[in-house]
Design a protein around this motif. Structure first.
Motif, PDB file in Angstrom:
ATOM      1  N   PRO A 159       0.810  -1.231   0.000  1.00  0.00           N
ATOM      2  CA  PRO A 159       0.000   0.000   0.000  1.00  0.00           C
ATOM      3  C   PRO A 159       0.835   1.269   0.000  1.00  0.00           C
ATOM      4  O   PRO A 159       0.439   2.280  -0.591  1.00  0.00           O
ATOM      5  CB  PRO A 159      -0.832  -0.123   1.284  1.00  0.00           C
ATOM      6  CG  PRO A 159      -0.823  -1.573   1.628  1.00  0.00           C
ATOM      7  CD  PRO A 159       0.492  -2.082   1.159  1.00  0.00           C
ATOM      8  N   ARG A 160       1.994   1.242   0.630  1.00  0.00           N
ATOM      9  CA  ARG A 160       2.831   2.438   0.714  1.00  0.00           C
ATOM     10  C   ARG A 160       3.513   2.725  -0.629  1.00  0.00           C
ATOM     11  O   ARG A 160       3.671   3.888  -1.010  1.00  0.00           O
ATOM     12  CB  ARG A 160       3.854   2.258   1.836  1.00  0.00           C
ATOM     13  CG  ARG A 160       3.190   1.889   3.169  1.00  0.00           C
ATOM     14  CD  ARG A 160       4.150   1.851   4.322  1.00  0.00           C
ATOM     15  NE  ARG A 160       3.561   1.155   5.469  1.00  0.00           N
ATOM     16  CZ  ARG A 160       2.691   1.711   6.332  1.00  0.00           C
ATOM     17  NH1 ARG A 160       2.312   2.970   6.164  1.00  0.00           N
ATOM     18  NH2 ARG A 160       2.215   1.008   7.347  1.00  0.00           N
ATOM     19  N   VAL A 161       3.903   1.673  -1.348  1.00  0.00           N
ATOM     20  CA  VAL A 161       4.456   1.871  -2.685  1.00  0.00           C
ATOM     21  C   VAL A 161       3.375   2.372  -3.632  1.00  0.00           C
ATOM     22  O   VAL A 161       3.619   3.259  -4.473  1.00  0.00           O
ATOM     23  CB  VAL A 161       5.078   0.561  -3.194  1.00  0.00           C
ATOM     24  CG1 VAL A 161       5.444   0.671  -4.668  1.00  0.00           C
ATOM     25  CG2 VAL A 161       6.319   0.213  -2.374  1.00  0.00           C
ATOM     26  N   MET A 162       2.161   1.832  -3.510  1.00  0.00           N
ATOM     27  CA  MET A 162       1.064   2.277  -4.367  1.00  0.00           C
ATOM     28  C   MET A 162       0.707   3.739  -4.087  1.00  0.00           C
ATOM     29  O   MET A 162       0.378   4.499  -5.007  1.00  0.00           O
ATOM     30  CB  MET A 162      -0.143   1.376  -4.163  1.00  0.00           C
ATOM     31  CG  MET A 162       0.074  -0.057  -4.651  1.00  0.00           C
ATOM     32  SD  MET A 162      -1.250  -1.184  -4.168  1.00  0.00           S
ATOM     33  CE  MET A 162      -2.633  -0.459  -5.066  1.00  0.00           C
ATOM     34  N   THR A 163       0.765   4.144  -2.827  1.00  0.00           N
ATOM     35  CA  THR A 163       0.494   5.539  -2.484  1.00  0.00           C
ATOM     36  C   THR A 163       1.496   6.465  -3.155  1.00  0.00           C
ATOM     37  O   THR A 163       1.125   7.515  -3.697  1.00  0.00           O
ATOM     38  CB  THR A 163       0.532   5.727  -0.957  1.00  0.00           C
ATOM     39  OG1 THR A 163      -0.482   4.906  -0.355  1.00  0.00           O
ATOM     40  CG2 THR A 163       0.286   7.180  -0.578  1.00  0.00           C
ATOM     41  N   PHE A 164       2.763   6.083  -3.134  1.00  0.00           N
ATOM     42  CA  PHE A 164       3.783   6.865  -3.837  1.00  0.00           C
ATOM     43  C   PHE A 164       3.524   6.859  -5.341  1.00  0.00           C
ATOM     44  O   PHE A 164       3.679   7.893  -6.007  1.00  0.00           O
ATOM     45  CB  PHE A 164       5.167   6.293  -3.544  1.00  0.00           C
ATOM     46  CG  PHE A 164       6.253   6.826  -4.446  1.00  0.00           C
ATOM     47  CD1 PHE A 164       6.722   8.114  -4.306  1.00  0.00           C
ATOM     48  CD2 PHE A 164       6.791   6.029  -5.451  1.00  0.00           C
ATOM     49  CE1 PHE A 164       7.716   8.610  -5.148  1.00  0.00           C
ATOM     50  CE2 PHE A 164       7.785   6.507  -6.292  1.00  0.00           C
ATOM     51  CZ  PHE A 164       8.245   7.798  -6.143  1.00  0.00           C
TER      52      PHE A 164
END
Length: 357
Positions: A159-164
C-alpha cells in the motif's frame, strides 16, 4: 498536406507525459519493514533467501526466468536513478522500472539476533515495472524470501508503494493506473490484492504454464485507478497505520478528503431529491387508445435490446439482452471445442436448390 494528417507535435505536447530522464527513488518506511532503493549488490542476497522458490505457483514463471527478470529490473532501476540507459540503446517504447529492497529487523524466533542478519536485513524486493509515462500506468510486483512469506510483510509494503505511485508529481509518480497479473491458482495473492482495492479487469487465457500440474493456466489481470484507490482503507484492511512522513502520503490524503467530500455531497443531493411514485412514471394512454395495453403479460412483450442467435447444431434460439449471456460464441462464458465452433457450421442444414440455375 493531407486533410486527415495530424498536426505536428509541439515541444509542450512531446514532453507533457514523458518520464524524467533521471529519478530520485525515495526510501519508504513501514511498520514492519522499510524500503530503500535496490542495489546490484543485493541480488546475491535474493539467492540466499530462496526468493525464487515456488515461482511457478506464485508468478507463473520458472525459477530461472524469475531470477533473470529480477536482475533486469534492478539494473534498470539503478540505471534510471543514475540517469542513463540500461541497454545503451534508445528505445521509444522502453518501460522504466523502480526497485526497492525490503528490509526487516524482526526477531521472530527470539534468539537475540535479527532473522535476516545474514542477508543485511534484506528479506525481498518490491517493484514498480512497465512504468508508462504516456498512459500513466505501472505494474507492481513483490518477491519475498521463502521464509518471509505469509507474515504480513507484503501487506505493509505494497500500500505504501502504491500511495507513492499514485501521488501527483513531484511528490509521487502521478500514475493513473496500477495493475498486477496473478496466476489463477494463486488464490491467496488474489484475495490480498482485492483487499488492497484491486478488481479483476480481465483474463489472459492459458497465458502461463503450470509446471506442478503439467497444464496451462489463466493469468488474472487486476487493477485499480487513482480515483479508486484509498490509502487509508488499504492499510486498515491489514491493521496498518498511515505514516504521514512517507512520500506522497500528504497529497494522497488531500485527494482522499476531496473525493470523500464529493461523495458526501452527492449522497446529500440524492436524499433531497423528491421521490416520484411509480404510478406517476407510467405514461397516460392517448385519447382513443385502449387501456388493455396496460395488462399485456410480460412474457408477450419483447425488450428492445433483445437479439436472437441460432445455435448451428441444435437449432435452439436463445435471447440475450444487455448484460446477459447468449449463445453467441464471443458472449458465452463456456469455451466451445473447435469441432462445434460456430464458424465450422455456417450454412449447415441450409437447403440449396441449384436446379434450373
Amino acid at each position: 498536406m493531407e486533410q486527415n494528417a495530424e498536426p505536428p507535435l509541439t515541444d509542450a505536447d512531446a514532453v507533457s507525459r514523458e518520464l524524467p530522464a533521471r529519478i530520485v527513488i525515495p526510501p519508504i518506511r513501514g511498520e514492519m519493514v522499510h524500503l530503500r532503493p535496490a542495489a546490484v549488490e543485493d541480488l546475491p542476497r535474493m539467492d540466499e533467501l530462496g526468493a525464487y522458490c515456488g515461482a511457478s505457483r506464485i508468478t507463473g514463471k520458472d525459477m530461472q526466468a524469475e531470477r533473470a527478470v529480477v536482475h533486469a529490473w534492478v539494473r534498470r532501476s539503478v540505471a534510471w536513478a543514475e540517469g542513463r540507459s540500461e541497454t545503451g540503446v534508445d528505445d521509444p517504447e522502453s518501460r522504466r522500472t523502480i526497485a526497492w529492497s525490503i528490509l526487516a529487523d524482526a526477531d521472530h524466533d527470539d534468539d537475540g539476533t535479527v532473522d535476516a542478519a545474514e542477508t543485511g536485513n534484506v528479506i525481498g524486493m518490491i517493484f514498480l515495472i512497465d512504468i508508462d509515462g504516456w498512459a500513466r500506468s505501472a505494474r507492481i510486483q513483490i518477491v519475498l524470501g521463502k521464509d518471509y512469506r505469509g507474515r504480513g510483510y507484503s501487506r505493509d509494503a505494497m500500500p505504501r508503494v502504491m500511495t507513492f505511485g499514485f501521488a501527483p508529481e513531484p511528490a509521487g509518480l502521478g500514475m493513473h493506473r496500477i495493475w498486477v497479473g496473478v496466476p489463477e491458482k494463486n488464490t491467496r495473492s488474489i484475495s490480498v490484492y482485492q483487499s488492497l482495492g484491486f478488481v479483476p479487469s480481465g483474463t489472459s487465457r492459458d497465458a502461463l504454464w503450470d509446471a506442478e500440474n503439467n497444464k496451462y493456466q489463466d493469468l488474472i489481470v487486476m487493477d485499480t485507478l487513482a480515483d479508486e484507490y484509498d490509502p487509508i482503507a488499504s492499510l486498515d484492511a491489514f491493521g496498518m497505520h498511515v505514516l504521514e512522513d512517507n512520500p506522497g502520503v500528504k497529497e494522497a490524503l488531500s485527494m482522499r478528503e476531496h473525493s470523500v467530500s464529493i461523495r458526501k455531497r452527492n449522497a446529500e443531493e440524492q436524499q433531497t431529491r423528491p421521490v416520484i411514485p411509480e404510478e406517476a412514471k407510467a405514461p397516460m394512454p392517448q385519447p382513443g387508445e385502449s387501456r388493455r395495453q396496460e395488462h399485456v403479460p410480460p412474457e408477450q412483450s419483447e425488450p428492445r435490446a433483445v437479439q436472437r442467435f441460432r445455435e448451428p447444431e441444435s437449432g435452439d434460439v436463445r435471447e440475450s439482452s444487455d448484460g446477459e449471456e447468449s449463445s453467441w460464441p464471443y458472449g458465452s462464458s463456456e469455451r466451445k471445442p473447435s469441432k462445434t465452433a460456430w464458424w465450422r457450421n455456417l450454412g449447415r442444414g441450409r437447403k440449396r436448390d441449384m436446379e434450373g440455375k
